[in-house]
Design a protein around this motif. Structure first.
Motif, PDB file in Angstrom:
ATOM      1  N   ARG A   9       0.875  -1.171   0.000  1.00  0.00           N
ATOM      2  CA  ARG A   9       0.000   0.000   0.000  1.00  0.00           C
ATOM      3  C   ARG A   9       0.912   1.220   0.000  1.00  0.00           C
ATOM      4  O   ARG A   9       1.288   1.725   1.051  1.00  0.00           O
ATOM      5  CB  ARG A   9      -0.892  -0.009   1.248  1.00  0.00           C
ATOM      6  CG  ARG A   9      -1.902   1.100   1.248  1.00  0.00           C
ATOM      7  CD  ARG A   9      -2.884   0.919   2.397  1.00  0.00           C
ATOM      8  NE  ARG A   9      -3.558   2.180   2.601  1.00  0.00           N
ATOM      9  CZ  ARG A   9      -3.628   2.814   3.748  1.00  0.00           C
ATOM     10  NH1 ARG A   9      -3.096   2.288   4.825  1.00  0.00           N
ATOM     11  NH2 ARG A   9      -4.237   3.953   3.845  1.00  0.00           N
ATOM     12  N   TYR A  10       1.286   1.638  -1.192  1.00  0.00           N
ATOM     13  CA  TYR A  10       2.288   2.685  -1.319  1.00  0.00           C
ATOM     14  C   TYR A  10       1.871   3.967  -0.620  1.00  0.00           C
ATOM     15  O   TYR A  10       0.723   4.387  -0.699  1.00  0.00           O
ATOM     16  CB  TYR A  10       2.562   2.981  -2.799  1.00  0.00           C
ATOM     17  CG  TYR A  10       3.165   1.801  -3.513  1.00  0.00           C
ATOM     18  CD1 TYR A  10       4.445   1.372  -3.208  1.00  0.00           C
ATOM     19  CD2 TYR A  10       2.450   1.116  -4.483  1.00  0.00           C
ATOM     20  CE1 TYR A  10       4.998   0.283  -3.852  1.00  0.00           C
ATOM     21  CE2 TYR A  10       2.996   0.030  -5.139  1.00  0.00           C
ATOM     22  CZ  TYR A  10       4.273  -0.381  -4.817  1.00  0.00           C
ATOM     23  OH  TYR A  10       4.824  -1.459  -5.450  1.00  0.00           O
ATOM     24  N   MET A  11       2.830   4.546   0.086  1.00  0.00           N
ATOM     25  CA  MET A  11       2.622   5.793   0.812  1.00  0.00           C
ATOM     26  C   MET A  11       3.856   6.666   0.596  1.00  0.00           C
ATOM     27  O   MET A  11       4.909   6.173   0.214  1.00  0.00           O
ATOM     28  CB  MET A  11       2.468   5.542   2.308  1.00  0.00           C
ATOM     29  CG  MET A  11       1.610   4.391   2.675  1.00  0.00           C
ATOM     30  SD  MET A  11       1.625   4.157   4.441  1.00  0.00           S
ATOM     31  CE  MET A  11       0.018   4.786   4.759  1.00  0.00           C
ATOM     32  N   ARG A  12       3.711   7.917   0.898  1.00  0.00           N
ATOM     33  CA  ARG A  12       4.837   8.849   0.872  1.00  0.00           C
ATOM     34  C   ARG A  12       5.024   9.419   2.264  1.00  0.00           C
ATOM     35  O   ARG A  12       4.067   9.728   2.962  1.00  0.00           O
ATOM     36  CB  ARG A  12       4.571  10.008  -0.090  1.00  0.00           C
ATOM     37  CG  ARG A  12       4.411   9.620  -1.525  1.00  0.00           C
ATOM     38  CD  ARG A  12       5.733   9.344  -2.192  1.00  0.00           C
ATOM     39  NE  ARG A  12       5.496   8.933  -3.567  1.00  0.00           N
ATOM     40  CZ  ARG A  12       6.318   9.188  -4.559  1.00  0.00           C
ATOM     41  NH1 ARG A  12       7.445   9.829  -4.353  1.00  0.00           N
ATOM     42  NH2 ARG A  12       6.050   8.775  -5.779  1.00  0.00           N
ATOM     43  N   LEU A  13       6.271   9.536   2.646  1.00  0.00           N
ATOM     44  CA  LEU A  13       6.630  10.247   3.869  1.00  0.00           C
ATOM     45  C   LEU A  13       7.263  11.561   3.446  1.00  0.00           C
ATOM     46  O   LEU A  13       8.232  11.575   2.683  1.00  0.00           O
ATOM     47  CB  LEU A  13       7.628   9.445   4.697  1.00  0.00           C
ATOM     48  CG  LEU A  13       7.123   8.168   5.336  1.00  0.00           C
ATOM     49  CD1 LEU A  13       8.253   7.471   6.082  1.00  0.00           C
ATOM     50  CD2 LEU A  13       5.968   8.452   6.273  1.00  0.00           C
ATOM     51  N   LEU A  14       6.694  12.653   3.904  1.00  0.00           N
ATOM     52  CA  LEU A  14       7.261  13.968   3.649  1.00  0.00           C
ATOM     53  C   LEU A  14       7.907  14.443   4.945  1.00  0.00           C
ATOM     54  O   LEU A  14       7.254  14.453   5.992  1.00  0.00           O
ATOM     55  CB  LEU A  14       6.178  14.954   3.207  1.00  0.00           C
ATOM     56  CG  LEU A  14       5.685  14.706   1.792  1.00  0.00           C
ATOM     57  CD1 LEU A  14       4.218  14.394   1.795  1.00  0.00           C
ATOM     58  CD2 LEU A  14       5.980  15.913   0.951  1.00  0.00           C
ATOM     59  N   VAL A  15       9.163  14.795   4.869  1.00  0.00           N
ATOM     60  CA  VAL A  15       9.899  15.291   6.036  1.00  0.00           C
ATOM     61  C   VAL A  15      10.187  16.768   5.817  1.00  0.00           C
ATOM     62  O   VAL A  15      10.763  17.162   4.804  1.00  0.00           O
ATOM     63  CB  VAL A  15      11.215  14.515   6.240  1.00  0.00           C
ATOM     64  CG1 VAL A  15      12.042  15.134   7.361  1.00  0.00           C
ATOM     65  CG2 VAL A  15      10.936  13.053   6.533  1.00  0.00           C
ATOM     66  N   VAL A  79       7.094  15.011  10.182  1.00  0.00           N
ATOM     67  CA  VAL A  79       6.874  13.973   9.178  1.00  0.00           C
ATOM     68  C   VAL A  79       5.385  13.900   8.894  1.00  0.00           C
ATOM     69  O   VAL A  79       4.572  13.811   9.821  1.00  0.00           O
ATOM     70  CB  VAL A  79       7.378  12.598   9.654  1.00  0.00           C
ATOM     71  CG1 VAL A  79       7.138  11.541   8.586  1.00  0.00           C
ATOM     72  CG2 VAL A  79       8.844  12.652  10.030  1.00  0.00           C
ATOM     73  N   LEU A  80       5.035  13.931   7.627  1.00  0.00           N
ATOM     74  CA  LEU A  80       3.654  13.800   7.193  1.00  0.00           C
ATOM     75  C   LEU A  80       3.547  12.541   6.341  1.00  0.00           C
ATOM     76  O   LEU A  80       4.299  12.377   5.381  1.00  0.00           O
ATOM     77  CB  LEU A  80       3.227  15.026   6.380  1.00  0.00           C
ATOM     78  CG  LEU A  80       1.821  15.001   5.784  1.00  0.00           C
ATOM     79  CD1 LEU A  80       0.767  14.957   6.889  1.00  0.00           C
ATOM     80  CD2 LEU A  80       1.613  16.200   4.882  1.00  0.00           C
TER      81      LEU A  80
END
Length: 112
Positions: A9-15, A79-80
């Protein structure tokens, strides 16, 4: 075949980070943190904003734990976590989206 909780379940982490760089020690901490981000697979989206593609919530949690272990003692790091679908809807107000295609592609993404 049924999917388990480890399904992809692909996700992105934005830092997002704002680190002090007034002293030599602070600049060193900044450089080490940035190097850790790159070594851990993050790509720069813009200055002080990095993004990483992860396969599921477990991988996101492990990445966040590594960030906690390598964080500098000063500054703000946030982190989002968002879904790949949400990331794909990002609006580009100015600039050129094509210049950042490497952030949006899963062409060379390998799941180990």
């Amino acid at each position: 075949m049924t999917m388990t909780s480890s399904r992809v379940r692909y996700m992105r982490l934005l830092v997002f980070f704002d680190l002090p760089v007034e002293t030599a020690a602070q600049r060193k901490a900044y450089r080490l943190f940035r190097k850790h981000l790159i070594k851990d697979g993050f790509l720069m989206l813009q200055e002080s904003v990095y993004v990483k593609l992860v396969v599921n919530d477990g991988a996101a949690g492990a990445t966040i734990m590594r960030l906690r272990k390598t964080r500098p003692s000063e500054g703000l790091i946030q982190v989002l976590k968002i879904t790949e679908k949400q990331f794909a809807t990002m609006d580009y107000i100015t600039g050129n989206r094509e210049a950042y295609d490497e952030v949006d592609t899963m062409e060379e993404f390998v799941v180990l």
